[in-house]
Design a protein around this motif. Structure first.
Motif, PDB file in Angstrom:
ATOM      1  N   ALA A 164     -71.445  16.956 -16.717  1.00  0.00           N
ATOM      2  CA  ALA A 164     -71.210  18.274 -17.320  1.00  0.00           C
ATOM      3  C   ALA A 164     -69.763  18.727 -17.134  1.00  0.00           C
ATOM      4  N   ALA A 165     -69.128  18.321 -16.037  1.00  0.00           N
ATOM      5  CA  ALA A 165     -67.757  18.768 -15.764  1.00  0.00           C
ATOM      6  C   ALA A 165     -66.775  18.204 -16.797  1.00  0.00           C
ATOM      7  N   GLN A 166     -67.080  17.017 -17.297  1.00  0.00           N
ATOM      8  CA  GLN A 166     -66.173  16.400 -18.279  1.00  0.00           C
ATOM      9  C   GLN A 166     -66.418  16.900 -19.703  1.00  0.00           C
ATOM     10  N   ASN A 167     -67.605  17.436 -19.917  1.00  0.00           N
ATOM     11  CA  ASN A 167     -68.013  17.809 -21.275  1.00  0.00           C
ATOM     12  C   ASN A 167     -67.435  19.179 -21.658  1.00  0.00           C
ATOM     13  N   ASN A 168     -66.644  19.216 -22.758  1.00  0.00           N
ATOM     14  CA  ASN A 168     -66.072  20.522 -23.132  1.00  0.00           C
ATOM     15  C   ASN A 168     -67.072  21.373 -23.911  1.00  0.00           C
ATOM     16  N   ARG A 169     -67.924  20.744 -24.727  1.00  0.00           N
ATOM     17  CA  ARG A 169     -69.029  21.478 -25.370  1.00  0.00           C
ATOM     18  C   ARG A 169     -70.087  20.470 -25.780  1.00  0.00           C
ATOM     19  N   LEU A 170     -71.328  20.894 -25.644  1.00  0.00           N
ATOM     20  CA  LEU A 170     -72.445  20.015 -25.976  1.00  0.00           C
ATOM     21  C   LEU A 170     -72.896  20.347 -27.397  1.00  0.00           C
ATOM     22  N   VAL A 171     -73.053  19.303 -28.218  1.00  0.00           N
ATOM     23  CA  VAL A 171     -73.382  19.536 -29.627  1.00  0.00           C
ATOM     24  C   VAL A 171     -74.725  18.895 -29.955  1.00  0.00           C
ATOM     25  N   MET A 172     -75.597  19.654 -30.608  1.00  0.00           N
ATOM     26  CA  MET A 172     -76.836  19.065 -31.136  1.00  0.00           C
ATOM     27  C   MET A 172     -76.542  18.708 -32.586  1.00  0.00           C
ATOM     28  N   GLY A 173     -76.547  17.423 -32.903  1.00  0.00           N
ATOM     29  CA  GLY A 173     -76.123  16.962 -34.225  1.00  0.00           C
ATOM     30  C   GLY A 173     -74.789  16.245 -34.075  1.00  0.00           C
ATOM     31  N   GLY A 174     -74.109  16.045 -35.196  1.00  0.00           N
ATOM     32  CA  GLY A 174     -72.845  15.313 -35.153  1.00  0.00           C
ATOM     33  C   GLY A 174     -71.646  16.240 -35.042  1.00  0.00           C
ATOM     34  N   PRO A 175     -70.453  15.667 -35.017  1.00  0.00           N
ATOM     35  CA  PRO A 175     -69.245  16.485 -34.860  1.00  0.00           C
ATOM     36  C   PRO A 175     -68.949  17.352 -36.085  1.00  0.00           C
ATOM     37  N   MET A 176     -69.485  16.984 -37.247  1.00  0.00           N
ATOM     38  CA  MET A 176     -69.191  17.739 -38.467  1.00  0.00           C
ATOM     39  C   MET A 176     -70.242  18.811 -38.764  1.00  0.00           C
ATOM     40  N   MET A 177     -71.487  18.479 -38.553  1.00  0.00           N
ATOM     41  CA  MET A 177     -72.555  19.396 -38.967  1.00  0.00           C
ATOM     42  C   MET A 177     -73.349  19.959 -37.794  1.00  0.00           C
ATOM     43  N   GLY A 178     -73.001  19.534 -36.581  1.00  0.00           N
ATOM     44  CA  GLY A 178     -73.815  19.916 -35.430  1.00  0.00           C
ATOM     45  C   GLY A 178     -73.618  21.363 -34.992  1.00  0.00           C
ATOM     46  N   PHE A 179     -74.504  21.791 -34.070  1.00  0.00           N
ATOM     47  CA  PHE A 179     -74.434  23.135 -33.492  1.00  0.00           C
ATOM     48  C   PHE A 179     -74.117  23.002 -32.010  1.00  0.00           C
ATOM     49  N   ALA A 180     -73.257  23.886 -31.513  1.00  0.00           N
ATOM     50  CA  ALA A 180     -72.968  23.868 -30.075  1.00  0.00           C
ATOM     51  C   ALA A 180     -74.197  24.371 -29.320  1.00  0.00           C
ATOM     52  N   LEU A 181     -74.549  23.662 -28.249  1.00  0.00           N
ATOM     53  CA  LEU A 181     -75.676  24.083 -27.408  1.00  0.00           C
ATOM     54  C   LEU A 181     -75.120  24.812 -26.191  1.00  0.00           C
ATOM     55  N   LEU A 182     -75.632  26.001 -25.931  1.00  0.00           N
ATOM     56  CA  LEU A 182     -75.132  26.769 -24.791  1.00  0.00           C
ATOM     57  C   LEU A 182     -75.945  26.487 -23.539  1.00  0.00           C
ATOM     58  N   ASP A 183     -77.110  25.881 -23.712  1.00  0.00           N
ATOM     59  CA  ASP A 183     -78.003  25.629 -22.581  1.00  0.00           C
ATOM     60  C   ASP A 183     -78.680  24.279 -22.802  1.00  0.00           C
ATOM     61  N   THR A 184     -78.829  23.512 -21.750  1.00  0.00           N
ATOM     62  CA  THR A 184     -79.475  22.198 -21.911  1.00  0.00           C
ATOM     63  C   THR A 184     -80.995  22.300 -21.761  1.00  0.00           C
ATOM     64  N   ARG A 185     -81.494  23.505 -21.443  1.00  0.00           N
ATOM     65  CA  ARG A 185     -82.952  23.650 -21.291  1.00  0.00           C
ATOM     66  C   ARG A 185     -83.589  24.022 -22.630  1.00  0.00           C
ATOM     67  N   VAL A 186     -83.316  23.208 -23.613  1.00  0.00           N
ATOM     68  CA  VAL A 186     -83.925  23.394 -24.940  1.00  0.00           C
ATOM     69  C   VAL A 186     -84.573  22.068 -25.330  1.00  0.00           C
ATOM     70  N   PRO A 187     -85.560  22.116 -26.215  1.00  0.00           N
ATOM     71  CA  PRO A 187     -86.285  20.872 -26.536  1.00  0.00           C
ATOM     72  C   PRO A 187     -85.635  20.070 -27.668  1.00  0.00           C
ATOM     73  N   ILE A 188     -85.960  18.796 -27.680  1.00  0.00           N
ATOM     74  CA  ILE A 188     -85.638  17.946 -28.830  1.00  0.00           C
ATOM     75  C   ILE A 188     -86.599  18.352 -29.950  1.00  0.00           C
ATOM     76  N   VAL A 189     -86.063  18.551 -31.152  1.00  0.00           N
ATOM     77  CA  VAL A 189     -86.914  18.930 -32.287  1.00  0.00           C
ATOM     78  C   VAL A 189     -86.825  17.848 -33.367  1.00  0.00           C
ATOM     79  N   LYS A 190     -87.583  18.068 -34.436  1.00  0.00           N
ATOM     80  CA  LYS A 190     -87.668  17.031 -35.481  1.00  0.00           C
ATOM     81  C   LYS A 190     -86.308  16.677 -36.076  1.00  0.00           C
ATOM     82  N   THR A 191     -85.385  17.649 -36.057  1.00  0.00           N
ATOM     83  CA  THR A 191     -84.082  17.405 -36.696  1.00  0.00           C
ATOM     84  C   THR A 191     -83.001  16.965 -35.707  1.00  0.00           C
TER      85      THR A 191
END
Ligand code: SF4
Ligand code: SF4
Length: 374
Positions: A164-191
């Protein structure tokens, strides 16, 4: 087809047979003349396997008509995975703005859907898992997982050695269309096709946005032939009708316009927000329409009940009037019967009484009716 994401590639490598089975089921339902399986040319390792699986199926027999199936490779260029873009690449046909591929007699499905169909129909397995890519320099062992839906993101990251210390932002999806995740306590969904954990050097934080200089680079980059800078102005001004006129619905949110923008304007974020507003407006309008229909139906029902009540009351009064007249006639007959031989005078009196009774009953009924009418 976004950079970093290899979940579909893994699916083609690992589940080619299920892909062909799913295509077979779709073919049986849709009865197409031609099946085209489009694959970018940087995934050449799966082409032969998929071709072999397709050859193993007699699609003509499944369709009940002549049907060919082939794998077509095309140059890897982002974004070519959008439905309309892919159709144009494979067939040369353009889906009209705001239209559906079905208008051209085309149905476009992705490989994940084909596998899900085969699992559901042939193995009674609902969609409870998917392949997700976990990648980025902030994880030590990037890889693809077949993961149950609902699995916490943090579990998946831990399995890949997430720092986590190296990670500047966590993205759900790819670098172009993804969404930044503010919390890792979220589930994997169909998309959730990817979890991207880049370092700052790998995916730098975008600099602050500057005013648009109308350079037109965004329009050149747009695969949907839209005018991103115009959409940006209309989105800022919340001009929803203008956005619709400029076909914002055709925006596939690929992020190409934001990527090339020298002013670093996060254009896609504006489009997403504007699309959400359009959806909300449409929902409100639909609800208002439903409410009006309900109100009109209620008014109609109340009026119908009132008319039914009035008709029933009139019927009761008419019946009462008939009964009174009958009663008066009986009285007259009795008087004439008691007097023995018909006394013309007594008969005339009895008849007059009967007429008066009938008249009274009739006038009472009319008065009641007019009272109701008031
Ligand atoms: S690329 Fe950016 S600066 Fe250039 S026209 Fe588009 S929005 Fe404006
Ligand atoms: S995100 Fe930008 S480039 Fe991509 S389709 Fe939408 S307007 Fe065009």
């Amino acid at each position: 087809c976004e950079p970093y994401i290899t979940s579909d590639h893994a699916l083609m490598r690992e589940r080619a047979e299920e892909i062909a089975q799913g295509i077979g089921i779709l073919a049986r339902l849709l009865k197409p003349r031609e099946i085209l399986l489009g694959i970018e040319d940087n995934k050449a390792d799966v082409v032969e396997n998929l071709q072999r699986e397709l050859r193993a199926h007699d699609f003509s027999a499944l369709c009940g008509r002549e049907c060919s199936a082939e794998v077509i490779t095309f140059p890897t260029k982002y974004p070519s995975g959008g439905e309309k873009q892919l159709i144009e690449i494979l067939t040369g046909k353009q889906v009209p703005a705001g239209g559906l591929p079905a208008k051209l007699g085309i149905v476009c499905q992705n490989l994940g859907t084909a596998v899900a169909i085969a699992d559901a129909v042939l193995r009674d397995k609902p969609l409870i898992s998917r392949i997700t890519t976990v990648t980025g320099e902030a994880v030590t062992t990037p890889c693809n997982f077949e993961v149950l839906l609902g699995t916490p993101v943090e579990d998946l990251l831990q399995a890949c050695g997430y720092n986590a210390a190296q990670n500047n932002r966590l993205v759900m999806g790819g670098p172009m269309m993804g969404f930044a995740l503010l919390d890792t306590r979220v589930p994997i969904v169909k998309t959730t096709n990817c979890l991207l954990a880049p370092t700052e050097a790998e995916l730098p934080t975008p600099p602050p946005a500057q005013p648009c200089i109308r350079c037109g680079f965004c329009a050149e980059a747009c695969p949907a032939s839209l005018l991103p800078q115009q959409l940006y102005w209309f989105a800022q001004g919340k001009e929803l009708e203008k956005l619709e006129e400029h076909n914002i619905a055709d925006c596939i949110e690929c992020g190409a316009c934001s990527y090339v923008c020298p002013s670093n304007i996060p254009l896609v974020q504006y489009y997403r927000a504007a699309k959400a507003e359009i959806r909300e407006r449409d929902r409100d309008m639909q609800q208002a329409e439903y409410a009006k229909k309900r109100f009109d139906a209620r008014q109609e029902r109340l009026q119908r009940l009132e008319e039914e009540k009035l008709a029933a009351r009139k019927a009761r009064q008419a019946k009462a009037a008939a009964r009174s007249a009958q009663h008066a006639r009986q009285n007259a007959n009795e008087i004439s019967g008691e007097s023995g031989d018909a006394d013309p005078k007594a008969t005339a009196v009895a008849a007059a009484i009967a007429r008066v009774e009938a008249k009274k009953a009739a006038s009472g009924s009319a008065a009641a009716s007019s009272g109701n009418a008031v």
